[in-house]
Design an enzyme around this catalytic site. Structure first.
Site, short mmCIF file in Angstrom:
data_model
loop_
_atom_site.label_atom_id
_atom_site.label_comp_id
_atom_site.label_asym_id
_atom_site.label_seq_id
_atom_site.Cartn_x
_atom_site.Cartn_y
_atom_site.Cartn_z
N SER A 1 0.84 -1.28 -0.03
CA SER A 1 0.00 0.05 -0.09
C SER A 1 0.90 1.12 0.07
O SER A 1 0.55 2.09 -0.67
CB SER A 1 -1.03 -0.16 1.04
OG SER A 1 -1.57 1.25 1.33
N TRP B 1 2.18 1.59 -3.37
CA TRP B 1 1.22 1.88 -4.45
C TRP B 1 1.04 3.67 -4.32
O TRP B 1 0.83 4.02 -5.20
CB TRP B 1 0.03 1.20 -3.93
CG TRP B 1 -1.03 1.48 -4.95
CD1 TRP B 1 -1.40 0.91 -5.97
CD2 TRP B 1 -2.07 2.68 -4.87
NE1 TRP B 1 -2.52 1.53 -6.48
CE2 TRP B 1 -3.04 2.63 -5.86
CE3 TRP B 1 -2.14 3.66 -3.90
CZ2 TRP B 1 -4.16 3.45 -5.99
CZ3 TRP B 1 -3.33 4.37 -3.98
CH2 TRP B 1 -4.23 4.32 -4.93
N HIS B 2 1.30 4.16 -3.25
CA HIS B 2 1.20 5.41 -2.98
C HIS B 2 2.06 6.29 -3.80
O HIS B 2 1.91 7.49 -4.07
CB HIS B 2 0.71 5.98 -1.56
CG HIS B 2 -0.75 5.61 -1.09
ND1 HIS B 2 -1.02 4.59 -0.55
CD2 HIS B 2 -1.78 6.35 -1.09
CE1 HIS B 2 -2.21 4.29 -0.23
NE2 HIS B 2 -2.90 5.47 -0.57
N GLY B 3 3.22 5.84 -3.72
CA GLY B 3 4.35 6.65 -4.35
C GLY B 3 5.61 5.95 -4.29
O GLY B 3 5.94 4.90 -3.49
N PHE C 1 -0.87 9.42 -7.42
CA PHE C 1 -0.88 8.15 -7.22
C PHE C 1 -1.20 7.06 -8.12
O PHE C 1 -1.62 7.42 -9.11
CB PHE C 1 -1.47 7.68 -5.72
CG PHE C 1 -1.08 8.72 -4.52
CD1 PHE C 1 0.32 9.20 -4.51
CD2 PHE C 1 -2.09 9.21 -3.64
CE1 PHE C 1 0.75 10.09 -3.42
CE2 PHE C 1 -1.65 10.00 -2.83
CZ PHE C 1 -0.32 10.62 -2.63
#
Lengths: 477, 364
Positions: A320, A323-325, A477
């Site tokens: 996670s 995934w965000h950056g 994102f």
């Protein structure tokens, strides 16, 4: 294109609505879908037309692979199609989102000098890639059947959810797209959609973008912040992110509803959560659901023993974060959430005995402090800010006014300080004490005149904030 | 969920919403039209508005009553333009300046002034901005360009509605309560003649400037590589865009302002002294073919060696600004190809003298 802009609100949306429903009595559902797909691609390519081809290739490859998985008579061919499809998505995301991060770390680790590339992150790539991997998995598990090509393209490109979610599964929407009665204008749905769209518009354009002034000033130079300014800056970002993204999700839900499509809820009062476990059931709900399907279950879920379950939980949050950056700040942020999630799993029974208010307080404190990592450009910047917040050299409340600094018009320091504290208090009230969130209001919506007037007031205030609104945070994102 | 109750219908909701939204937006727009914080519809010299040059220059250029326009960067921001009005009978001047005004912004303001048919234009020549490439206007376009959509954007703009209208109305009230007896800072911020001035926040003293410079505060960084070529290109393009030959009835005055000797010392230290000092001669060569162009130079005024006239390394005091304005049309300050070398030599001597006098503290 951004929802909270003149071009979207006053031109794009009305034109698409009028055309879509205007032709409903004269053409087939397929033609209407074609129009909606075209409109969605215009929406997608409005700012960066160069990546329209990318989403079209992604959709084509996924559709072909999904069809292959479904129609394969031999297991080997089915597996090849499935693995190729998943690899294609992972590679696409890997190249556009993580290539430079990977090369940069290789360079640092091995003192090499591989050249970084100038790659512009295609809008919403994380969202539509996840959506398509989840779809391939469900086709592979024979939970889904591959629909007609137009239905599939619309499922991916439907503009309300295309660039920042909610991350929609096929079973959420496919039957709705195929339901013939949904292609005709429904005043009740339109009005209800309009209502939550306006709430989202207000949350984004008025609340989040005002808070953005405070957080941008705070995170611009964390080293210069006083104790008080650091806390308020961190708080401002915590609220900003929520109002920004939940505002976007509200708008998406509203837009979907205008087209008679119910999109899944993405936020439900997350800052009232009593634990991180609960927080992720209320915050970016559709991402949590996707990670459950894409990471947790394939790793074995809770079927392989206690220790493995804990590891799987941690892995979900690690992914996670990534995934965000593509940055260590995000990896750390995700890992911290993972650690706390595992901690809660281990001490579940003991934590249940702690009073709710205490749990809400500490959950919020953790979420807010971890978001310092999320917002900071470097881990070092985040540590500087966290140090000022938790182990300050001096407890000082000076320079709170600097959070409201803007280059356009300067007010006296006292007024700016009152402005910062006042706004944060009002926002805190709505986050913690206001009895209903936007989803409750949406679900309980009744077309009363006073709600119509209130909506008009909120819409008018939001419109005058359009000229300063920034892009949605989750577009990155 | 029941939304089909007998009392409330969705159609009724839409009707009430539409009427309310249109009414509210009309009132909001009307408020902006009446208050007009960025002077887009009218300029009332008596009104006390907070005048941010970036937001009001467009409206001022379009709607103020003037026959002389002074366009320039922060070098002229400390000017109280009433000095020009009081010195030259019949002159109705306006100052269109903003901090860091680049050539694109100068050209934009010039085009508005030109469109208005103004016959007397003074342009400040701030040399560092000729050493920039790829500059674009940073002004909010909707306040400078005409058109219905731009006006609409203004009526509903965040800056006007949320920032300036409340501030202006509050200030009007404050002025009334105080009966006009207000601190100078508010008077300056709301005075069209002094628009953009920051003299209320400046300390004009040699000691301050010295400490300021020694603390590492200097001037806008200049790229030295290919500087001459860049400045030549900017100059050629700038003069071409003014289309002076098409406006033979307009009197142009290009003014070189009084940079401090400390500034010139800084340019020597960073190897672009000769490029800057030689720029005046190049400028003259470029414009001397036009009969309606004058070039005046205050580069060689004796005051440049006295840092008590400065608030930092470049920006001079209102007192020196007054002197410059008083002499704006004094032939003594006109430069041409026959006297420009003498002028540059005088600057050279003044800078040498300054360095000699201050060598004990100037960084080596």
């Amino acid at each position: 294109m951004i929802f909270s802009t003149y071009i979207f609100t006053f031109v794009f949306l009305p034109v698409v609505l009028i055309l879509y429903f205007g032709i409903s009595r004269y053409v087939s559902r397929k033609v209407q879908h074609l129009l909606l797909i075209f409109a969605s691609l215009v929406f997608y390519g409005y700012n960066h037309i160069s990546y329209v081809w990318l989403i079209l290739i992604s959709i084509s490859v996924n559709y072909i692979m999904a069809t292959g998985v479904q129609n394969a008579t031999r297991l080997l061919f089915r597996k090849i199609c499935f693995v190729t499809g998943v690899l294609f998505n992972v590679c696409l995301l890997g190249y556009y989102k993580y290539y430079n991060f990977f090369v940069d770390n290789i360079n640092t680790l091995f003192d090499t000098h591989f050249v970084l590339r100038q790659i512009i992150l295609p809008l919403g790539i994380s969202f539509f890639t996840f959506q398509q991997i989840a779809y391939l998995i469900s086709v592979n598990k024979k939970q889904e059947k591959v629909p007609g090509v137009l239905d599939y393209v619309l499922f991916i490109t439907f503009f309300p959810q295309l660039v920042a979610g909610p991350i929609v599964f096929s079973q959420d929407v496919m039957t709705q797209y195929q339901d013939d009665k949904n292609r005709f204008f429904n005043t009740d749905n339109f009005v209800q959609g309009l209502f939550i769209f306006i709430i989202g518009l207000f949350k984004k354009a008025v609340v989040a973008d005002t808070l953005n002034i405070f957080s941008s000033n705070a995170f611009f130079d964390p080293g210069s912040l006083s104790f008080g300014a650091a806390w308020l800056g961190s708080l401002a970002y915590t609220f900003q992110l929520f109002f920004d993204f939940s505002g976007y999700s509200d708008m998406a839900i509203g837009l979907g509803k205008m087209f008679n499509i119910n999109l899944p809820v993405n936020f439900y009062s997350p800052y009232k959560s009593k634990s991180i476990t609960e927080f992720w059931k209320r915050w970016h709900i559709t991402l949590g659901r996707s990670l459950f399907v894409l990471i947790y279950i394939p790793l074995g879920g809770n079927r392989k023993g206690y220790a493995r379950t804990c590891f799987n939980l941690f892995a979900v949050f690690f992914v996670s974060g990534l995934w965000h950056g593509a940055a260590w700040t995000f990896v750390l942020w995700g890992s911290l959430h993972g650690l706390v999630r595992v901690f809660e799993k281990i001490f579940d029974k003991q934590l249940d005995k702690v009073p709710d208010l205490v749990r809400i307080f500490f959950t919020f404190l953790f979420v807010s402090s971890a978001l310092v990592l999320f917002r900071s450009l470097t881990v070092n910047d985040a540590l500087i800010m966290l140090k000022t917040m938790y182990i300050p050299d001096v407890i000082s409340f000076n320079e709170i006014s600097h959070l409201a600094f803007n280059t356009t018009l300067a007010y006296p320091d006292m007024m700016q300080s009152i402005f910062v504290v006042g706004i944060l208090l009002i926002v805190s009230y709505f986050v913690f004490l206001f009895p209903k969130n936007s989803i409750d209001l949406y679900n309980e919506f009744k077309p009363k005149p006073k709600i119509a007037i209130m909506s008009a007031v909120m819409f008018s205030i939001a419109v005058i904030h359009f000229s300063k609104v920034g892009a949605f945070i989750y577009f990155n994102f | 969920m029941d939304i089909s109750g007998k009392k409330y219908t969705s159609k009724g909701f839409l009707t009430v919403f539409s009427i309310s939204a249109v009414t509210l937006l009309f009132i909001i727009g009307l408020t902006c039209y009446v208050v007009d914080p960025f002077l887009q519809f009218r300029v009332d010299p008596k009104s006390r508005y907070i005048l941010n040059p970036r937001f009001v220059n467009g409206g001022l250029a379009k709607n103020y009553e003037y026959n002389t326009a002074l366009i320039g960067s922060s070098m002229v921001q400390s000017f109280d333009i009433s000095t020009l009005r009081n010195t030259y009978q019949g002159m109705k001047p306006v100052k269109l300046s903003s901090g860091g005004m680049n050539l694109a912004e100068m050209e934009l303001l010039y085009s508005i002034v030109q469109e208005k048919g103004v016959k007397n234009i003074i342009m400040n020549v701030d040399m560092p901005f000729f050493n920039q490439a790829g500059f674009v206007s940073r002004y909010p376009g909707y306040l400078y360009e005409d058109g219905f959509m731009n006006k609409l954007q203004y009526l509903y703009s965040y800056e006007a509605q949320i920032q300036y209208i409340p501030a202006n109305l509050g200030l009007e009230l404050y002025f009334k309560i105080k009966d006009g007896n207000l601190p100078d800072v508010y008077k300056m911020k709301t005075n069209i003649d002094q628009i953009g001035t920051e003299s209320y926040a400046k300390t004009y003293s040699a000691e301050f400037v010295k400490n300021y410079y020694l603390a590492g505060n200097s001037v806008l960084y200049q790229h030295v590589e290919h500087m001459e070529e860049r400045m030549d290109n900017s100059l050629t393009s700038f003069i071409a865009k003014l289309e002076i030959d098409k406006h033979k009835d307009v009197d142009y005055t290009f003014m070189f302002p009084s940079y401090s000797a400390l500034y010139w010392y800084h340019t020597r230290k960073h190897d672009y002294y000769s490029q800057f000092l030689g720029f005046a001669a190049k400028f003259i060569r470029m414009v001397e073919k036009y009969d309606n162009v004058r070039v005046v130079s205050f580069l060689d005024r004796n005051e440049i060696t006295d840092l008590n006239y400065y608030g930092d390394v470049t920006h001079f005091s209102p007192a020196l600004g007054d002197t410059i304005m008083t002499n704006m049309f004094n032939p003594k300050y006109e430069i041409n190809s026959s006297n420009v070398d003498a002028m540059t030599q005088r600057v050279d001597s003044l800078v040498d003298a300054f360095i000699e006098k201050n060598k004990d503290w100037l960084p080596k």
